[in-house]
Design an enzyme around this catalytic site. Structure first.
Site, mmCIF file in Angstrom:
data_model
loop_
_atom_site.group_PDB
_atom_site.id
_atom_site.type_symbol
_atom_site.label_atom_id
_atom_site.label_comp_id
_atom_site.label_asym_id
_atom_site.label_seq_id
_atom_site.Cartn_x
_atom_site.Cartn_y
_atom_site.Cartn_z
ATOM 1 N N GLY A 199 1.670 1.312 -6.443
ATOM 2 C CA GLY A 199 -0.128 1.067 -5.776
ATOM 3 C C GLY A 199 -0.447 2.885 -6.458
ATOM 4 O O GLY A 199 0.050 3.215 -7.446
ATOM 5 N N HIS A 200 -1.956 2.336 -5.854
ATOM 6 C CA HIS A 200 -3.369 3.865 -6.836
ATOM 7 C C HIS A 200 -2.537 4.769 -5.898
ATOM 8 O O HIS A 200 -1.426 4.912 -4.646
ATOM 9 C CB HIS A 200 -4.330 3.140 -6.411
ATOM 10 C CG HIS A 200 -4.601 2.430 -5.216
ATOM 11 N ND1 HIS A 200 -5.706 2.200 -4.700
ATOM 12 C CD2 HIS A 200 -4.137 2.524 -3.692
ATOM 13 C CE1 HIS A 200 -5.967 1.834 -2.847
ATOM 14 N NE2 HIS A 200 -4.654 2.122 -2.447
ATOM 15 N N ASN A 201 -2.211 6.166 -6.337
ATOM 16 C CA ASN A 201 -1.691 7.381 -5.610
ATOM 17 C C ASN A 201 -0.653 7.246 -5.394
ATOM 18 O O ASN A 201 -0.334 8.239 -5.626
ATOM 19 C CB ASN A 201 -3.273 7.341 -4.900
ATOM 20 C CG ASN A 201 -4.173 7.034 -4.807
ATOM 21 O OD1 ASN A 201 -4.613 7.150 -5.592
ATOM 22 N ND2 ASN A 201 -4.581 7.895 -3.413
ATOM 23 N N GLN B 236 -12.068 3.263 -7.682
ATOM 24 C CA GLN B 236 -11.816 3.722 -7.793
ATOM 25 C C GLN B 236 -11.537 4.749 -9.334
ATOM 26 O O GLN B 236 -11.522 4.198 -10.564
ATOM 27 C CB GLN B 236 -9.889 2.598 -8.086
ATOM 28 C CG GLN B 236 -9.973 1.489 -7.663
ATOM 29 C CD GLN B 236 -8.613 1.996 -6.633
ATOM 30 O OE1 GLN B 236 -7.433 2.507 -6.348
ATOM 31 N NE2 GLN B 236 -10.078 1.875 -4.712
#
Lengths: 341, 341, 341
Positions: A250-252, A209
């Protein structure tokens, strides 16, 4: 009213001063010199204390109230008991917020560096910061002026924190860049690796990540909330956004300016919100969708598709709220029909 | 049965003793002197171990069990294998809880004060408390006798903790008053500022949060649960309430006595619960509503309106459970009809 | 692309090397010697950087991309701009994960023992472990070789951690046995007492929680997730399982191998999952149910009954997904009909 063990009042203030700083209009000019020694909820306030009336549903409470003064919308002023001083404002909650902020301003940070804090020599920590017991600041981290970090929080390598930030106790920050005046409540987790892996018959294959969490100015992040760093691009929290407790981002994910996420909201990876989006408690958003500026998502909704700007949606799967309410009503009617013999 | 690395048994006990302390009736008086060396689940228990039968659905497991003794409801006693000693009780789970508590009583707190704990000189910490490594106790805080605080927890200025409380590791307490015998599991966040601000086109305007969290006696609060302090009045958790993990309780919420909130429940600001209210996992409650004494809210429900005392509700928006189930059934029938050609 | 303050690249690599280590096929053999200096998302990648195309919906982004090289499925290769180097693979995400892992391998643990860590003399901590500031390791705990524990985490008495584990900051572990290569993100709570008590008109009667948490190899546990120890038997997390942030797992729950639980999932006590079960974000499972191997539970579902192996369910109460979608469609149609005059 406020417990002196926990809160220190900057009062008293005269009603004249409070009118000026809040922008509310004092109904009877002769009340200008009256002293107000504290703020309190409508049902609990007594003489010398100021409260506010949130809306028409509180008119009976207003009529019963023993408060010395209230901030009230013009159309409700008539419900006040005789002798109560009235500050008139179209948005009484906002005016009251300004007044309460005058009584209980955020205290300036008292510069200190606890002996048990562990600060890497390569980290930049200005002398006017407050670094509490057990705080760990790792190599290359940079803290802005007048920021405070409460006990046992951990600031990972390279993290940047802007000026006048307030980081609560037991917080973890890594791979993150924070703007100015950011407040992070206890136990929030910012910047850990997101949930990224390629399924595999043998064993899931983790994807490194490689993004960050970038947080704008004047953001508030609730207790035990989690914000994962980006997988490749960054996770972004726009300036002025307010995030409640136990929220998962969450990511992004990208939030625009001044978004409001209530408790236990969850936003899956790569979903993007415009500005001023509001999500009620426990609202959930699928991954890779877009929510337009000004959209509102009702509490407990499960949003599976894009939401256009300005729309209000509800239900799971979420749909325009009028449609959701029609469906709820129809189903109730069908069930009632069935019930009859 | 219990892993000796983690648990220390106070046993063995004779079945006679266990009958006396649990209130269960020993079916065959001649078993009175038999020694029981531990408790264990029904499927895992062997000779010399005692278990219990939770309900009729476990009759086959009872028939297969190798336990030396079980606590069982009278109507299921017949399903037990020959030779098994039987303690008869109408509420076998409760009787078993008493027996298990005799085998594994909560150990008394061993007074200590870790060298790395940081205790403000103005805080009151009786010598019989256990204060673990890295704990921070700030100015004016008062801890009750025989209370323990595990590692790296933070007790903010002015906080009061009653007698015999157990505060887990990595907990944060501020602006809070706790009664006696309160258990707080790791990572819970109590007393941080609630989610209070006036929306504004420029930037949300925060309202100072001037209340406290007031927790009664014998309350249990789960891991990573968050309870915000009141905005003006207090957030109140009634005595005997049990709160599971990852629960969110907003500012000004009031819980009566002995409420039970399962995992991931969320209660929005200013909502009030009577006594003995039960909320299933992931149940969500809107703000400013009332839930009457003895009401039950099914798991995953979204409650938008007041719930009368004693009612059971389910669904989103929540409604009386019979109605919810009828609607579910009707919808299933309609879908099946449609399916046919 | 990746921010050098946070990430250290092991590159560059030639496309030939990347083809070999990922198993992807280089479309034009003459590109073999080209150097690739980093990985980046498709929209951000420039010359010398490698990206991947997740699926057909990204074909336009591929056509616009300035990436030097991409991993792409054979059927999408035609959409790439001329001159872009192409690595062909039927599962581009997986191949990319291998490549990104080569650029950013997990760094080996740098053995150390912070002066402020508190390690009980009876605990076993091999010299090649990394024990950060403020970590507390209690009596009888055993840490495996090359494992790292980040700042202010607490490892309770008797806990066993396998080799090559990565325990994040502010984590709490008690009554737990961990396998090898387990990753635990910040703020997770593992092994506290579960929510077990017998209701009682006077005061709930707590049941001692006498089991453990047993975690297999290669498990990942998200930030602020909570896993309670068993009540009698153990709570078990099968090898290769991936658990996201803010997940709640109750006592006695058993997960098989390679289960995937997305953010804010909740699993009530004693529920059992087979292998390879996937649960979408906010999915909730009632207690004492079984979910078969390979079953999939849609996001935001509330599962009240057993789910057979391989089934996909959705909704609350959860049902086969086709049926759920039919019901949703019928309800929408009914509401539309009603709308017309």
């Amino acid at each position: 009213m406020a417990d002196k063990r926990f809160f220190e009042s900057a009062g008293p203030f005269s009603l004249g001063e409070l009118a000026r700083l809040s922008g509310a209009r004092l109904l009877r000019p002769q009340d200008e010199g009256l002293l107000c020694r504290d703020v309190a909820p409508l049902e609990l306030a007594g003489p010398g204390e100021l409260s506010f009336v949130a809306g028409p549903k509180y008119a009976p409470a207003l009529a019963r109230s023993r408060a010395g003064a209230v901030v009230v919308a013009p159309e409700l002023a008539g419900a006040a008991p005789e002798g109560m001083a009235l500050l008139i404002d179209g948005e009484p909650y906002r005016a009251f917020a300004r007044i309460a902020g005058a009584f209980y301003p955020q205290r300036p940070v008292a510069a200190r560096r606890a002996a048990s804090a562990s600060i890497d020599p390569s980290a930049e920590v200005p002398p006017d910061c407050a670094i509490a017991e057990g705080v760990v600041i790792e190599r290359g981290a940079r803290i802005g002026r007048r920021s405070s970090i409460e006990a046992n929080s951990v600031v990972g390598p390279g993290v940047e924190i802007g000026e006048d930030c307030r980081i609560g106790a037991n917080v973890t920050l890594s791979h993150a860049i924070l703007g100015a005046r950011v407040t992070i409540h206890p136990g929030a987790r910012i910047g850990q690796a997101g949930f990224g892996f390629a399924p595999d018959p043998a064993m899931p294959l983790k994807l490194p990540q490689l993004g960050r969490v970038v947080i704008g100015d004047d953001v508030e992040i609730g207790a035990n909330t989690t914000i994962d760093r980006g997988a490749g691009a960054d996770t972004v929290i726009g300036s002025g956004s307010m995030i409640d407790n136990l929220v998962q981002i969450g990511h992004n994910v990208v939030l625009g300016r001044c978004c409001v996420l209530c408790g236990q909201v969850g936003i899956s990876g790569s979903t993007r919100l415009g500005d001023f989006v509001m999500i009620g408690g426990k609202g959930g958003l699928a991954d890779h969708i877009s929510v337009g500026t000004g959209a509102r998502i009702a509490a407990a909704s499960g949003v599976m598709r894009d939401v256009p700007p300005g729309a209000t949606v509800a239900g799971t799967p979420a749909q325009p709220i009028a449609q959701f309410m029609r469906q709820t009503a129809i189903l109730q009617r069908l069930a009632k029909k069935k019930e009859r013999p």
